[in-house]
Design a protein around this motif. Structure first.
Motif, PDB file in Angstrom:
ATOM      1  N   GLN A  11       0.839  -1.199   0.000  1.00 49.63           N
ATOM      2  CA  GLN A  11       0.000   0.000   0.000  1.00 49.63           C
ATOM      3  C   GLN A  11       0.875   1.250   0.000  1.00 49.63           C
ATOM      4  O   GLN A  11       0.607   2.202  -0.741  1.00 49.63           O
ATOM      5  N   ALA A  12       1.937   1.236   0.790  1.00 47.24           N
ATOM      6  CA  ALA A  12       2.857   2.380   0.813  1.00 47.24           C
ATOM      7  C   ALA A  12       3.527   2.559  -0.550  1.00 47.24           C
ATOM      8  O   ALA A  12       3.666   3.679  -1.036  1.00 47.24           O
ATOM      9  N   ALA A  13       3.915   1.459  -1.172  1.00 38.37           N
ATOM     10  CA  ALA A  13       4.549   1.538  -2.493  1.00 38.37           C
ATOM     11  C   ALA A  13       3.564   2.054  -3.534  1.00 38.37           C
ATOM     12  O   ALA A  13       3.911   2.876  -4.378  1.00 38.37           O
ATOM     13  N   ALA A  14       2.326   1.589  -3.464  1.00 38.84           N
ATOM     14  CA  ALA A  14       1.313   2.033  -4.429  1.00 38.84           C
ATOM     15  C   ALA A  14       1.000   3.509  -4.250  1.00 38.84           C
ATOM     16  O   ALA A  14       0.849   4.248  -5.223  1.00 38.84           O
ATOM     17  N   THR A  15       0.921   3.949  -3.017  1.00 37.23           N
ATOM     18  CA  THR A  15       0.660   5.362  -2.742  1.00 37.23           C
ATOM     19  C   THR A  15       1.797   6.224  -3.268  1.00 37.23           C
ATOM     20  O   THR A  15       1.572   7.253  -3.900  1.00 37.23           O
ATOM     21  N   SER A  16       3.013   5.769  -3.029  1.00 37.79           N
ATOM     22  CA  SER A  16       4.187   6.494  -3.507  1.00 37.79           C
ATOM     23  C   SER A  16       4.209   6.553  -5.030  1.00 37.79           C
ATOM     24  O   SER A  16       4.543   7.577  -5.620  1.00 37.79           O
ATOM     25  N   ALA A  17       3.820   5.469  -5.671  1.00 42.98           N
ATOM     26  CA  ALA A  17       3.862   5.400  -7.130  1.00 42.98           C
ATOM     27  C   ALA A  17       2.722   6.144  -7.795  1.00 42.98           C
ATOM     28  O   ALA A  17       2.786   6.424  -8.989  1.00 42.98           O
ATOM     29  N   SER A  18       1.696   6.501  -7.049  1.00 39.88           N
ATOM     30  CA  SER A  18       0.518   7.097  -7.666  1.00 39.88           C
ATOM     31  C   SER A  18       0.642   8.597  -7.936  1.00 39.88           C
ATOM     32  O   SER A  18      -0.221   9.173  -8.573  1.00 39.88           O
ATOM     33  N   SER A  19       1.705   9.223  -7.456  1.00 39.48           N
ATOM     34  CA  SER A  19       1.849  10.654  -7.692  1.00 39.48           C
ATOM     35  C   SER A  19       2.956  10.916  -8.707  1.00 39.48           C
ATOM     36  O   SER A  19       3.923  10.173  -8.796  1.00 39.48           O
ATOM     37  N   GLY A  20       2.791  11.970  -9.484  1.00 40.66           N
ATOM     38  CA  GLY A  20       3.794  12.329 -10.479  1.00 40.66           C
ATOM     39  C   GLY A  20       3.614  11.605 -11.791  1.00 40.66           C
ATOM     40  O   GLY A  20       2.765  10.739 -11.931  1.00 40.66           O
ATOM     41  N   THR A  21       4.429  11.963 -12.749  1.00 46.63           N
ATOM     42  CA  THR A  21       4.359  11.337 -14.061  1.00 46.63           C
ATOM     43  C   THR A  21       5.068   9.980 -14.022  1.00 46.63           C
ATOM     44  O   THR A  21       5.826   9.691 -13.105  1.00 46.63           O
ATOM     45  N   MET A  22       4.822   9.177 -15.048  1.00 48.71           N
ATOM     46  CA  MET A  22       5.470   7.868 -15.126  1.00 48.71           C
ATOM     47  C   MET A  22       6.991   8.017 -15.151  1.00 48.71           C
ATOM     48  O   MET A  22       7.702   7.265 -14.500  1.00 48.71           O
ATOM     49  N   ALA A  23       7.485   8.990 -15.893  1.00 47.43           N
ATOM     50  CA  ALA A  23       8.937   9.204 -15.968  1.00 47.43           C
ATOM     51  C   ALA A  23       9.492   9.575 -14.602  1.00 47.43           C
ATOM     52  O   ALA A  23      10.558   9.083 -14.208  1.00 47.43           O
ATOM     53  N   ASP A  24       8.770  10.425 -13.872  1.00 47.64           N
ATOM     54  CA  ASP A  24       9.196  10.805 -12.519  1.00 47.64           C
ATOM     55  C   ASP A  24       9.190   9.598 -11.590  1.00 47.64           C
ATOM     56  O   ASP A  24      10.126   9.386 -10.820  1.00 47.64           O
ATOM     57  N   ARG A  25       8.127   8.816 -11.667  1.00 48.25           N
ATOM     58  CA  ARG A  25       8.020   7.627 -10.808  1.00 48.25           C
ATOM     59  C   ARG A  25       9.142   6.644 -11.114  1.00 48.25           C
ATOM     60  O   ARG A  25       9.741   6.070 -10.207  1.00 48.25           O
ATOM     61  N   TRP A  26       9.423   6.438 -12.405  1.00 46.94           N
ATOM     62  CA  TRP A  26      10.493   5.525 -12.783  1.00 46.94           C
ATOM     63  C   TRP A  26      11.840   6.027 -12.268  1.00 46.94           C
ATOM     64  O   TRP A  26      12.626   5.261 -11.709  1.00 46.94           O
ATOM     65  N   ARG A  27      12.111   7.318 -12.450  1.00 43.89           N
ATOM     66  CA  ARG A  27      13.387   7.904 -12.009  1.00 43.89           C
ATOM     67  C   ARG A  27      13.554   7.777 -10.498  1.00 43.89           C
ATOM     68  O   ARG A  27      14.598   7.340 -10.014  1.00 43.89           O
ATOM     69  N   ILE A  28      12.527   8.120  -9.753  1.00 41.78           N
ATOM     70  CA  ILE A  28      12.592   8.070  -8.290  1.00 41.78           C
ATOM     71  C   ILE A  28      12.757   6.632  -7.805  1.00 41.78           C
ATOM     72  O   ILE A  28      13.592   6.344  -6.939  1.00 41.78           O
ATOM     73  N   THR A  29      11.975   5.735  -8.378  1.00 43.64           N
ATOM     74  CA  THR A  29      12.044   4.329  -7.973  1.00 43.64           C
ATOM     75  C   THR A  29      13.398   3.726  -8.306  1.00 43.64           C
ATOM     76  O   THR A  29      13.964   2.975  -7.508  1.00 43.64           O
ATOM     77  N   THR A  30      13.930   4.062  -9.469  1.00 49.14           N
ATOM     78  CA  THR A  30      15.244   3.555  -9.850  1.00 49.14           C
ATOM     79  C   THR A  30      16.320   4.082  -8.923  1.00 49.14           C
ATOM     80  O   THR A  30      17.205   3.329  -8.502  1.00 49.14           O
ATOM     81  N   ARG A  31      16.236   5.363  -8.562  1.00 50.08           N
ATOM     82  CA  ARG A  31      17.212   5.928  -7.609  1.00 50.08           C
ATOM     83  C   ARG A  31      17.124   5.206  -6.269  1.00 50.08           C
ATOM     84  O   ARG A  31      18.142   4.823  -5.680  1.00 50.08           O
ATOM     85  N   GLN A  32      15.902   4.989  -5.778  1.00 47.94           N
ATOM     86  CA  GLN A  32      15.719   4.287  -4.508  1.00 47.94           C
ATOM     87  C   GLN A  32      16.235   2.850  -4.602  1.00 47.94           C
ATOM     88  O   GLN A  32      16.845   2.340  -3.654  1.00 47.94           O
ATOM     89  N   TRP A  33      15.997   2.201  -5.742  1.00 48.42           N
ATOM     90  CA  TRP A  33      16.457   0.831  -5.944  1.00 48.42           C
ATOM     91  C   TRP A  33      17.992   0.764  -5.929  1.00 48.42           C
ATOM     92  O   TRP A  33      18.567  -0.135  -5.309  1.00 48.42           O
ATOM     93  N   LEU A  34      18.640   1.717  -6.599  1.00 42.54           N
ATOM     94  CA  LEU A  34      20.107   1.748  -6.604  1.00 42.54           C
ATOM     95  C   LEU A  34      20.672   2.002  -5.205  1.00 42.54           C
ATOM     96  O   LEU A  34      21.680   1.399  -4.812  1.00 42.54           O
ATOM     97  N   GLU A  35      20.023   2.882  -4.445  1.00 40.16           N
ATOM     98  CA  GLU A  35      20.443   3.132  -3.069  1.00 40.16           C
ATOM     99  C   GLU A  35      20.263   1.882  -2.208  1.00 40.16           C
ATOM    100  O   GLU A  35      21.133   1.545  -1.398  1.00 40.16           O
ATOM    101  N   ALA A  36      19.141   1.197  -2.385  1.00 46.17           N
ATOM    102  CA  ALA A  36      18.870  -0.033  -1.628  1.00 46.17           C
ATOM    103  C   ALA A  36      19.875  -1.121  -2.000  1.00 46.17           C
ATOM    104  O   ALA A  36      20.328  -1.881  -1.140  1.00 46.17           O
ATOM    105  N   LYS A  37      20.223  -1.185  -3.274  1.00 50.08           N
ATOM    106  CA  LYS A  37      21.207  -2.168  -3.742  1.00 50.08           C
ATOM    107  C   LYS A  37      22.569  -1.901  -3.101  1.00 50.08           C
ATOM    108  O   LYS A  37      23.248  -2.837  -2.662  1.00 50.08           O
TER     109      LYS A  37
END
Length: 76
Positions: A11-37
């Motif tokens: 639910q938290a991930a879906a809420t986070s993904a529901s705001s902004g454009t697809m490009a923004d969501r992809w960029r933010i998620t990818t940055r978070q994924w790289l940090e988590a990695k």
């Protein structure tokens, strides 16, 4: 892990993904994924293994990876 805790994460991930454009969501998620990695790799390579922290980092990495898959599928 309980079903309720898993639902809360999604639910938290879906809420986070529901705001902004697809490009923004992809960029933010990818940055978070790289940090988590990087965090996971640092914990994995540590001289003393903190299993709880490693498991938490692995779960975060997995969740962000799943979110990236969803976003990649939505772009097509």
């Amino acid at each position: 892990m309980s079903f309720e805790a898993t639902g809360d994460r999604w639910q938290a991930a879906a809420t986070s993904a529901s705001s902004g454009t697809m490009a923004d969501r992809w960029r933010i998620t990818t940055r978070q994924w790289l940090e988590a990695k990087a965090e996971y790799r640092a914990l994995y390579d540590a001289e003393i293994t903190n299993v709880a922290a490693l498991r938490k980092a692995a779960q975060k990495l997995h969740d962000l990876g799943q979110l990236r898959k969803v976003l990649a599928g939505s772009a097509g």
